[in-house]
Motif scaffolding. Structure first.
Motif, PDB file in Angstrom:
ATOM      1  N   LEU A 162      -5.594   0.116  -6.121  1.00 32.93           N
ATOM      2  CA  LEU A 162      -4.796   1.213  -5.562  1.00 32.93           C
ATOM      3  C   LEU A 162      -4.453   2.289  -6.597  1.00 32.93           C
ATOM      4  CD1 LEU A 162      -2.289  -0.824  -3.340  1.00 32.93           C
ATOM      5  CD2 LEU A 162      -4.422   0.280  -2.646  1.00 32.93           C
ATOM      6  N   ARG A 163      -4.513   1.962  -7.860  1.00 31.44           N
ATOM      7  CA  ARG A 163      -4.121   2.910  -8.904  1.00 31.44           C
ATOM      8  C   ARG A 163      -5.337   3.682  -9.406  1.00 31.44           C
ATOM      9  NH1 ARG A 163       0.369   3.077 -12.662  1.00 31.44           N
ATOM     10  NH2 ARG A 163      -0.210   4.003 -14.647  1.00 31.44           N
ATOM     11  N   LYS A 164      -5.212   5.007  -9.429  1.00 29.08           N
ATOM     12  CA  LYS A 164      -6.298   5.852  -9.928  1.00 29.08           C
ATOM     13  C   LYS A 164      -6.193   6.007 -11.452  1.00 29.08           C
ATOM     14  CE  LYS A 164      -5.491   9.431  -7.288  1.00 29.08           C
ATOM     15  NZ  LYS A 164      -5.690  10.738  -6.589  1.00 29.08           N
ATOM     16  N   GLU A 165      -7.193   6.649 -12.039  1.00 27.35           N
ATOM     17  CA  GLU A 165      -7.234   6.804 -13.493  1.00 27.35           C
ATOM     18  C   GLU A 165      -6.079   7.632 -14.038  1.00 27.35           C
ATOM     19  OE1 GLU A 165     -10.980   8.306 -14.738  1.00 27.35           O
ATOM     20  OE2 GLU A 165     -12.117   6.548 -14.039  1.00 27.35           O
TER      21      GLU A 165
ATOM     22  N   ASN B 296      -3.220   5.292  -0.815  1.00 28.91           N
ATOM     23  CA  ASN B 296      -2.774   4.441   0.290  1.00 28.91           C
ATOM     24  C   ASN B 296      -3.863   4.383   1.361  1.00 28.91           C
ATOM     25  OD1 ASN B 296      -1.484   3.016   2.277  1.00 28.91           O
ATOM     26  ND2 ASN B 296       0.135   4.513   2.663  1.00 28.91           N
ATOM     27  N   PRO B 297      -4.830   3.491   1.202  1.00 31.27           N
ATOM     28  CA  PRO B 297      -5.917   3.403   2.189  1.00 31.27           C
ATOM     29  C   PRO B 297      -5.467   2.936   3.557  1.00 31.27           C
ATOM     30  CG  PRO B 297      -6.039   1.585   0.612  1.00 31.27           C
ATOM     31  CD  PRO B 297      -4.992   2.526   0.111  1.00 31.27           C
ATOM     32  N   SER B 298      -4.281   2.347   3.651  1.00 33.41           N
ATOM     33  CA  SER B 298      -3.812   1.842   4.949  1.00 33.41           C
ATOM     34  C   SER B 298      -3.545   2.972   5.934  1.00 33.41           C
ATOM     35  CB  SER B 298      -2.543   0.999   4.771  1.00 33.41           C
ATOM     36  OG  SER B 298      -1.433   1.792   4.384  1.00 33.41           O
ATOM     37  N   LEU B 299      -3.459   4.223   5.428  1.00 31.91           N
ATOM     38  CA  LEU B 299      -3.243   5.357   6.334  1.00 31.91           C
ATOM     39  C   LEU B 299      -4.397   5.517   7.312  1.00 31.91           C
ATOM     40  CD1 LEU B 299      -1.840   7.996   3.804  1.00 31.91           C
ATOM     41  CD2 LEU B 299      -0.539   6.709   5.513  1.00 31.91           C
ATOM     42  N   ASN B 300      -5.574   5.051   6.929  1.00 28.83           N
ATOM     43  CA  ASN B 300      -6.762   5.183   7.776  1.00 28.83           C
ATOM     44  C   ASN B 300      -7.065   3.911   8.569  1.00 28.83           C
ATOM     45  OD1 ASN B 300      -7.283   7.820   6.754  1.00 28.83           O
ATOM     46  ND2 ASN B 300      -8.176   6.897   4.914  1.00 28.83           N
TER      47      ASN B 300
ATOM     48  N   PHE C  57       0.802  -1.225   0.000  1.00 27.77           N
ATOM     49  CA  PHE C  57       0.000   0.000   0.000  1.00 27.77           C
ATOM     50  C   PHE C  57       0.838   1.280   0.000  1.00 27.77           C
ATOM     51  CE2 PHE C  57      -2.789  -3.243   1.742  1.00 27.77           C
ATOM     52  CZ  PHE C  57      -3.969  -3.004   1.051  1.00 27.77           C
ATOM     53  N   GLN C  58       2.134   1.190   0.272  1.00 33.74           N
ATOM     54  CA  GLN C  58       2.956   2.390   0.406  1.00 33.74           C
ATOM     55  C   GLN C  58       3.274   3.010  -0.948  1.00 33.74           C
ATOM     56  OE1 GLN C  58       3.168   3.237   3.648  1.00 33.74           O
ATOM     57  NE2 GLN C  58       2.085   1.283   3.884  1.00 33.74           N
ATOM     58  N   ARG C  59       3.625   4.298  -0.908  1.00 35.92           N
ATOM     59  CA  ARG C  59       3.968   5.016  -2.141  1.00 35.92           C
ATOM     60  C   ARG C  59       5.405   5.534  -2.142  1.00 35.92           C
ATOM     61  NH1 ARG C  59      -1.308   8.730  -1.593  1.00 35.92           N
ATOM     62  NH2 ARG C  59      -0.448   8.709   0.510  1.00 35.92           N
TER      63      ARG C  59
ATOM     64  N   MET D 282      -1.791  -7.208 -10.425  1.00 37.03           N
ATOM     65  CA  MET D 282      -2.758  -6.779 -11.433  1.00 37.03           C
ATOM     66  C   MET D 282      -4.111  -6.442 -10.812  1.00 37.03           C
ATOM     67  SD  MET D 282      -1.085  -6.677 -14.212  1.00 37.03           S
ATOM     68  CE  MET D 282      -2.482  -6.334 -15.284  1.00 37.03           C
ATOM     69  N   THR D 283      -4.531  -7.198  -9.797  1.00 34.22           N
ATOM     70  CA  THR D 283      -5.862  -6.973  -9.213  1.00 34.22           C
ATOM     71  C   THR D 283      -5.846  -5.930  -8.107  1.00 34.22           C
ATOM     72  OG1 THR D 283      -5.473  -8.877  -7.729  1.00 34.22           O
ATOM     73  CG2 THR D 283      -6.680  -9.276  -9.787  1.00 34.22           C
ATOM     74  N   LEU D 284      -4.970  -6.108  -7.116  1.00 32.78           N
ATOM     75  CA  LEU D 284      -4.963  -5.210  -5.955  1.00 32.78           C
ATOM     76  C   LEU D 284      -4.253  -3.896  -6.259  1.00 32.78           C
ATOM     77  CD1 LEU D 284      -5.520  -4.617  -2.979  1.00 32.78           C
ATOM     78  CD2 LEU D 284      -3.438  -5.885  -2.394  1.00 32.78           C
ATOM     79  N   VAL D 285      -3.031  -3.986  -6.806  1.00 32.58           N
ATOM     80  CA  VAL D 285      -2.231  -2.778  -7.020  1.00 32.58           C
ATOM     81  C   VAL D 285      -2.770  -1.963  -8.201  1.00 32.58           C
ATOM     82  CG1 VAL D 285       0.069  -1.881  -7.519  1.00 32.58           C
ATOM     83  CG2 VAL D 285      -0.190  -3.854  -6.011  1.00 32.58           C
TER      84      VAL D 285
END
Length: 624
Positions: A530-533, A539-543, A290-292, A523-526
């Motif tokens: 997690l990838r926007k258009e 990074n939803p893990s921040l919440n 989840f990290q960037r 391919m599915t999760l990342v």
């Protein structure tokens, strides 16, 4: 005798080089850099010269009247692995630092503490007396703290605060365990602790728990890992590299000693270590996805890779007399992890030197045309995911074989779960590494077209090339370092050398299946979640639930508030009591004097009663 002097030399050389280099740096930074490279080079050469003698037998030296109990140094094949890794990685990162730190301030201070950290790290691995080990362990915490806060900005100082706080807390817990250990056994030498501890009954579990917690902070075990994602990004990249590649191993070294030497492979302790290792592998790998920030990804990756080693440590006790394959896998991964993780950090540092940015959202496509950087980073990626032909494949295969053997021996649901977690965690590794590599090195971005060769010197690339060669050599010739590990496992009662054929169809198939699952997760999760258009990542893990934010901070704040209130009440009570007693005695003695005489007498009475109260408390503590 010459080998014993060399043993002292590899401990003293970096200690002496630190102040000498600092003095040289005051006049000439170029000469200081050359001096530090030569010093670490001599350190590595001295360690290599000890190899043949260590293969014949342990080198031991006792120096009395030092550290209270005397300093007992020992270098056997097991410890040699850690000492060699330290010297090798420090030599390469020192060369790398001369390029990386060019635009940094306080370079002189950095190098001084960098060398002192090497000295304390080597001291940990050489210490046969566990009190000596603790002393070097604490020195290392303070010297490495100076590296972490090097930038002295708000983020670095905040990371340093949590690091030193965790280090001190862990050190105090460790010291408490050592106090109990010595109180009950009267033994400090590591090789003698096993027999003494076995006579303690259930007390040995309390002692081992305290010691494991103390070492576990440095080993970044769950739930003591909260410092990791903050510290690694805060420190300069060479410091991050040694933090993950070497200093992490000091905690793991202590845990190996605790489980194997101290607790003699106790099944309960080993099972706990196995559980912690599986938790580290899974949680570290999942959070890394989840990290960037690349450094933060590698920080959680280090936590996950430490889990592999912890799994090996735990399996040693669970497999008992069949622990050979677990020992080999554990030691092999200690070596391999140091090589490929430092390589990945150095590659990350090259990017930061040029852009001063590590968020993959901001540096997309930077490495597409950087052929050398792309190549060495790809080698590190293939190593960490366990691709056949690279060093990570060898150690992960051994560790997977150890889990399979434990499953065959016990055939229960827990071992089934361990296999599932091992495979899932390895797949997570593939997913987060692909996230970095494809985003930074495969996507197009015309803003970064060009090689930026003017920013990077050969002395920054040379250590990466050496590490890449090591990755490939060990992967292609896995038996090249087995002779050393054969000797090392002898310290744990294993007398038969491992006869393993790594590149079997089943082993390669297992690796390929894991990589395929990792690609699917990518391919599915990342890419899918997690990838926007616009191509950036969230990074939803921040919440998510956060141990530091939701547990540690509230507990510490609540404890501070509660104890402050209690001690405030006690303080006011003592003051009022002293005033009351002083007034009563003054009345009984007819002391109704006016002016300064009365005030002086009252002050005297208060002082007497305060001193008496303190002495009474001290007497009670001494008696009980």
């Amino acid at each position: 005798m010459i080998y014993k002097m060399t043993l002292v030399g590899i401990l003293l050389l970096p200690s002496i080089a630190a102040p000498v280099g600092y003095i040289i740096g005051k006049k000439s930074e170029r000469n200081r850099d050359i001096f530090n490279v030569i010093a670490t080079g001599i350190e590595l050469l001295a360690v290599m010269l000890l190899y043949k003698e260590v293969m014949r037998g342990p080198i031991e030296l006792f120096i009395p009247d030092i550290m209270g109990t005397g300093m007992y140094l020992k270098l056997d094949a097991f410890r040699y692995i850690f000492v060699f890794i330290s010297a090798f990685i420090w030599f390469l990162t020192t060369i790398y630092s001369t390029q990386y730190l060019i635009k940094y301030k306080n370079r002189n201070r950095y190098y001084a503490f960098f060398m002192l950290t090497l000295a304390s790290t080597v001291g940990i691995f050489l210490s046969e007396n566990i009190l000596n080990l603790f002393t070097f362990f604490e020195i290392m915490s303070f010297t490495s703290y100076a590296l972490i806060i090097h930038d002295q900005d708000e983020y670095a100082l905040g990371a340093g605060k949590i690091y030193i706080g965790m280090a001190i807390a862990g050190g105090m817990v460790l010291l408490m365990g050592l106090f109990l250990l010595y109180e009950y056994t009267g033994v400090l030498n590591i090789s003698q602790l096993g027999k003494a501890v076995q006579q303690l009954g259930n007390m040995k579990y309390l002692i081992s728990f305290l010691i494991i917690v103390g070492f576990g902070v440095k080993a970044s075990i769950v739930p003591l890992h909260v410092w990791v994602p903050k510290v690694y990004p805060a420190a300069p990249t060479p410091a991050s590299a040694v933090l993950s590649g070497v200093l992490l191993k000091t905690g793991l070294f202590g845990m190996i000693i605790t489980t194997e030497n101290l607790m003699q492979g106790d099944f309960i302790v080993s099972s706990v270590i196995l559980g912690l290792g599986l938790a580290n592998m899974f949680l570290g790998g999942l959070l890394a996805i989840f990290q960037r920030n690349i450094k933060r990804i590698l920080a959680y990756s280090g936590m996950s890779q430490a889990g592999y080693i912890l799994v090996g440590i735990g399996l040693c006790g669970i497999l008992k007399e069949h622990k050979g394959v677990a020992l080999y896998g554990m030691l092999y991964h200690i070596i391999n992890h140091a090589i490929f993780k430092v390589l990945l950090f150095m590659g990350t540092g090259i990017i930061y030197m040029i852009l001063h940015e590590l968020s993959i959202n901001n540096i997309r496509g930077f490495g597409k045309h950087k052929n050398i950087l792309k190549g060495v980073f790809l080698i590190g990626l293939c190593a960490i995911i366990g691709m056949p032909g690279f060093n990570g494949f060898i150690s992960k295969t051994l560790l997977h074989e150890a889990i399979y053997e434990a499953h065959h021996l016990y055939n229960n649901a827990w071992m089934n779960l361990a296999e599932v977690i091992f495979t899932a965690s390895s797949s997570f590794t593939v997913a987060y590494m692909l996230k970095i590599f494809i985003t930074v090195f495969m996507e197009k971005n015309e803003a970064y077209r060009g090689q930026f060769r003017a920013h990077i010197k050969k002395r920054a690339l040379m250590p990466m090339v050496i590490l890449s060669i090591a990755v490939l050599y060990i992967g292609i010739q896995p038996k090249s370092i087995l002779f050393l590990i054969d000797k090392a496992v002898g310290s744990f009662g294993i007398t038969e050398a491992l006869e393993a054929n790594f590149y079997t169809f089943d082993n390669i198939k297992s690796s390929v299946v894991t990589i395929f699952i990792g690609i699917c997760i990518y391919m599915t999760l990342v890419r899918g979640y997690l990838r926007k258009e616009d191509g950036s990542y969230v990074n939803p893990s921040l919440n998510w639930f956060n141990l530091e934010r939701n547990v540690y901070v509230p507990i510490l704040q609540g404890t501070f508030t509660a104890t402050s209130a209690v001690f405030h009440v006690i303080d006011r009570g003592v003051v009022n009591f002293v005033h009351y007693i002083g007034g009563s005695i003054s009345q009984l003695g007819g002391m109704h004097l006016k002016g300064n005489v009365s005030k002086n007498m009252n002050s005297l009475m208060y002082s007497i009663f305060i001193v008496a109260a303190i002495l009474a408390v001290m007497l009670v503590l001494l008696v009980f």
